[in-house]
Design an enzyme around this catalytic site. Structure first.
Site, mmCIF file in Angstrom:
data_model
loop_
_atom_site.group_PDB
_atom_site.id
_atom_site.type_symbol
_atom_site.label_atom_id
_atom_site.label_comp_id
_atom_site.label_asym_id
_atom_site.label_seq_id
_atom_site.Cartn_x
_atom_site.Cartn_y
_atom_site.Cartn_z
ATOM 1 N N HIS A 162 31.704 49.008 30.830
ATOM 2 C CA HIS A 162 30.967 48.883 29.583
ATOM 3 C C HIS A 162 31.774 49.414 28.399
ATOM 4 C CE1 HIS A 162 26.719 48.588 31.577
ATOM 5 N NE2 HIS A 162 27.537 47.625 31.957
ATOM 6 N N GLU A 192 31.050 51.642 26.097
ATOM 7 C CA GLU A 192 31.023 53.085 25.855
ATOM 8 C C GLU A 192 32.057 53.839 26.690
ATOM 9 O OE1 GLU A 192 26.809 51.407 25.376
ATOM 10 O OE2 GLU A 192 28.462 51.174 26.784
ATOM 11 N N CYS A 207 23.148 51.783 28.515
ATOM 12 C CA CYS A 207 22.421 51.905 29.775
ATOM 13 C C CYS A 207 22.414 53.376 30.198
ATOM 14 C CB CYS A 207 23.075 51.036 30.855
ATOM 15 S SG CYS A 207 24.664 51.674 31.466
ATOM 16 N N CYS A 239 25.934 54.825 31.042
ATOM 17 C CA CYS A 239 26.734 55.095 29.833
ATOM 18 C C CYS A 239 26.176 56.281 29.063
ATOM 19 C CB CYS A 239 26.802 53.854 28.963
ATOM 20 S SG CYS A 239 27.800 52.532 29.722
#
Length: 163
Positions: free
Chosen positions: A81, A83, A107, A110
Protein backbone atom coordinates in the site's frame (compact mmCIF):
# COMPACT_ATOMS: atom_id res chain seq x y z
CA UNK A 1 3.83 42.87 -4.49
CA UNK A 2 3.79 39.11 -3.89
CA UNK A 3 1.43 36.65 -5.54
CA UNK A 4 -1.74 35.94 -3.57
CA UNK A 5 -2.98 32.91 -5.52
CA UNK A 6 -0.34 30.41 -4.37
CA UNK A 7 -1.41 27.02 -3.03
CA UNK A 8 -1.58 26.22 0.69
CA UNK A 9 0.64 23.66 2.40
CA UNK A 10 -2.31 21.25 2.50
CA UNK A 11 -2.94 21.67 -1.22
CA UNK A 12 0.76 21.14 -1.89
CA UNK A 13 1.07 17.93 0.14
CA UNK A 14 -2.25 16.46 -1.01
CA UNK A 15 -1.26 17.41 -4.55
CA UNK A 16 1.94 15.39 -4.13
CA UNK A 17 -0.09 12.42 -2.82
CA UNK A 18 -2.45 12.65 -5.80
CA UNK A 19 0.50 12.92 -8.17
CA UNK A 20 2.22 9.92 -6.52
CA UNK A 21 -0.99 7.89 -7.00
CA UNK A 22 -0.62 8.39 -10.74
CA UNK A 23 2.52 6.17 -10.62
CA UNK A 24 0.40 3.17 -9.58
CA UNK A 25 -0.16 0.50 -12.24
CA UNK A 26 -3.26 -0.79 -10.43
CA UNK A 27 -6.13 -0.59 -12.92
CA UNK A 28 -8.75 -0.13 -10.18
CA UNK A 29 -7.28 1.79 -7.24
CA UNK A 30 -4.50 4.33 -7.53
CA UNK A 31 -3.53 5.43 -4.04
CA UNK A 32 -0.87 7.93 -3.06
CA UNK A 33 0.65 9.18 0.19
CA UNK A 34 2.90 12.08 1.14
CA UNK A 35 4.53 12.52 4.55
CA UNK A 36 5.45 16.01 5.73
CA UNK A 37 7.34 16.94 8.88
CA UNK A 38 6.13 19.61 11.34
CA UNK A 39 8.23 22.24 9.51
CA UNK A 40 6.36 21.58 6.23
CA UNK A 41 9.19 19.66 4.60
CA UNK A 42 8.46 16.60 2.50
CA UNK A 43 9.82 13.47 4.12
CA UNK A 44 8.70 11.07 1.39
CA UNK A 45 5.94 9.90 -0.92
CA UNK A 46 4.63 6.50 -1.96
CA UNK A 47 1.97 4.76 -4.00
CA UNK A 48 0.41 1.31 -4.16
CA UNK A 49 2.23 -1.30 -6.21
CA UNK A 50 4.14 -4.54 -6.18
CA UNK A 51 7.40 -4.82 -4.17
CA UNK A 52 10.65 -3.53 -5.67
CA UNK A 53 12.18 -5.79 -8.29
CA UNK A 54 8.92 -7.54 -9.17
CA UNK A 55 7.58 -6.78 -12.61
CA UNK A 56 4.10 -5.31 -12.78
CA UNK A 57 3.37 -8.04 -15.34
CA UNK A 58 4.36 -11.02 -13.15
CA UNK A 59 1.47 -10.88 -10.66
CA UNK A 60 -2.29 -10.47 -11.05
CA UNK A 61 -4.09 -7.13 -10.81
CA UNK A 62 -7.47 -8.86 -10.48
CA UNK A 63 -9.71 -7.98 -7.52
CA UNK A 64 -11.73 -11.20 -7.47
CA UNK A 65 -14.86 -10.84 -5.38
CA UNK A 66 -12.93 -8.77 -2.82
CA UNK A 67 -13.91 -11.10 0.04
CA UNK A 68 -10.84 -13.34 0.19
CA UNK A 69 -7.82 -11.07 0.62
CA UNK A 70 -5.49 -14.07 0.47
CA UNK A 71 -6.78 -15.31 -2.89
CA UNK A 72 -3.50 -15.89 -4.73
CA UNK A 73 -5.16 -15.07 -8.06
CA UNK A 74 -5.81 -11.49 -6.96
CA UNK A 75 -3.60 -8.48 -6.24
CA UNK A 76 -4.31 -8.42 -2.50
CA UNK A 77 -1.57 -10.73 -1.18
CA UNK A 78 1.06 -8.95 -3.28
CA UNK A 79 0.43 -5.18 -3.38
CA UNK A 80 2.27 -2.87 -0.99
CA UNK A 81 0.00 0.00 0.00
CA UNK A 82 0.94 3.66 -0.45
CA UNK A 83 1.40 4.35 3.27
CA UNK A 84 4.05 1.67 3.97
CA UNK A 85 5.78 2.61 0.73
CA UNK A 86 5.95 6.24 1.87
CA UNK A 87 7.22 5.18 5.31
CA UNK A 88 9.87 2.91 3.78
CA UNK A 89 10.84 5.55 1.20
CA UNK A 90 11.77 7.87 4.09
CA UNK A 91 14.99 5.85 4.55
CA UNK A 92 14.79 6.10 8.32
CA UNK A 93 14.06 9.82 8.62
CA UNK A 94 12.40 10.83 11.86
CA UNK A 95 8.64 11.03 11.39
CA UNK A 96 7.79 12.09 14.95
CA UNK A 97 4.90 14.50 14.81
CA UNK A 98 4.63 14.28 11.03
CA UNK A 99 1.47 14.47 8.95
CA UNK A 100 0.60 11.93 6.27
CA UNK A 101 -1.61 13.01 3.38
CA UNK A 102 -3.36 10.06 1.71
CA UNK A 103 -5.76 9.81 -1.18
CA UNK A 104 -7.65 6.94 0.53
CA UNK A 105 -8.29 6.41 4.25
CA UNK A 106 -5.75 3.79 5.44
CA UNK A 107 -6.68 0.18 6.13
CA UNK A 108 -6.09 -1.21 9.63
CA UNK A 109 -2.69 -2.67 8.70
CA UNK A 110 -1.48 0.68 7.34
CA UNK A 111 -2.92 2.48 10.37
CA UNK A 112 -0.67 0.38 12.62
CA UNK A 113 2.39 1.32 10.54
CA UNK A 114 1.47 5.02 10.55
CA UNK A 115 1.19 4.91 14.34
CA UNK A 116 4.46 2.99 14.76
CA UNK A 117 6.26 5.52 12.54
CA UNK A 118 5.37 8.32 14.97
CA UNK A 119 3.04 10.14 12.58
CA UNK A 120 0.53 12.18 14.58
CA UNK A 121 -1.85 13.49 11.94
CA UNK A 122 -3.50 12.06 8.86
CA UNK A 123 -5.36 13.98 6.17
CA UNK A 124 -7.36 11.85 3.75
CA UNK A 125 -9.02 12.67 0.45
CA UNK A 126 -11.54 9.81 0.27
CA UNK A 127 -13.02 7.41 2.82
CA UNK A 128 -14.72 5.07 0.36
CA UNK A 129 -14.54 2.08 2.75
CA UNK A 130 -16.13 3.95 5.65
CA UNK A 131 -18.00 1.56 7.93
CA UNK A 132 -16.11 -1.59 6.93
CA UNK A 133 -14.43 -3.64 9.65
CA UNK A 134 -10.96 -2.55 8.50
CA UNK A 135 -11.99 1.11 8.46
CA UNK A 136 -13.58 0.90 11.90
CA UNK A 137 -10.43 -0.77 13.25
CA UNK A 138 -8.25 1.95 11.66
CA UNK A 139 -10.24 4.72 13.32
CA UNK A 140 -10.18 2.93 16.66
CA UNK A 141 -6.40 2.50 16.43
CA UNK A 142 -5.89 6.15 15.46
CA UNK A 143 -8.16 7.32 18.29
CA UNK A 144 -6.40 5.18 20.90
CA UNK A 145 -2.95 6.27 19.68
CA UNK A 146 -3.87 9.96 19.56
CA UNK A 147 -3.42 10.26 15.80
CA UNK A 148 -5.71 13.00 14.55
CA UNK A 149 -7.41 12.40 11.23
CA UNK A 150 -9.49 14.68 9.08
CA UNK A 151 -10.97 14.82 5.63
CA UNK A 152 -9.11 17.02 3.19
CA UNK A 153 -10.90 20.32 2.72
CA UNK A 154 -10.52 21.04 -0.97
CA UNK A 155 -10.39 24.63 -2.12
CA UNK A 156 -11.56 23.53 -5.55
CA UNK A 157 -8.37 24.75 -7.23
CA UNK A 158 -7.28 22.82 -10.28
CA UNK A 159 -3.65 22.32 -11.15
CA UNK A 160 -2.73 21.06 -14.58
CA UNK A 161 0.59 19.48 -15.45
CA UNK A 162 1.86 19.94 -18.95
CA UNK A 163 5.18 19.30 -20.61
Amino acid sequence: MKREDYISWGEYFMGLAILAAQRSKDPNSQVGACIADPKNRVISCGYNGFPNGISDDDLPWDRGDGKNLLDLNTKYPYVVHAEPNAILNSHGQDMSGATIYVTLFPCHECAKLVIQAGIKRMIYFDDKYDGTDSNIASKKLFDLAGVKYEKYDSSGKEITLSV
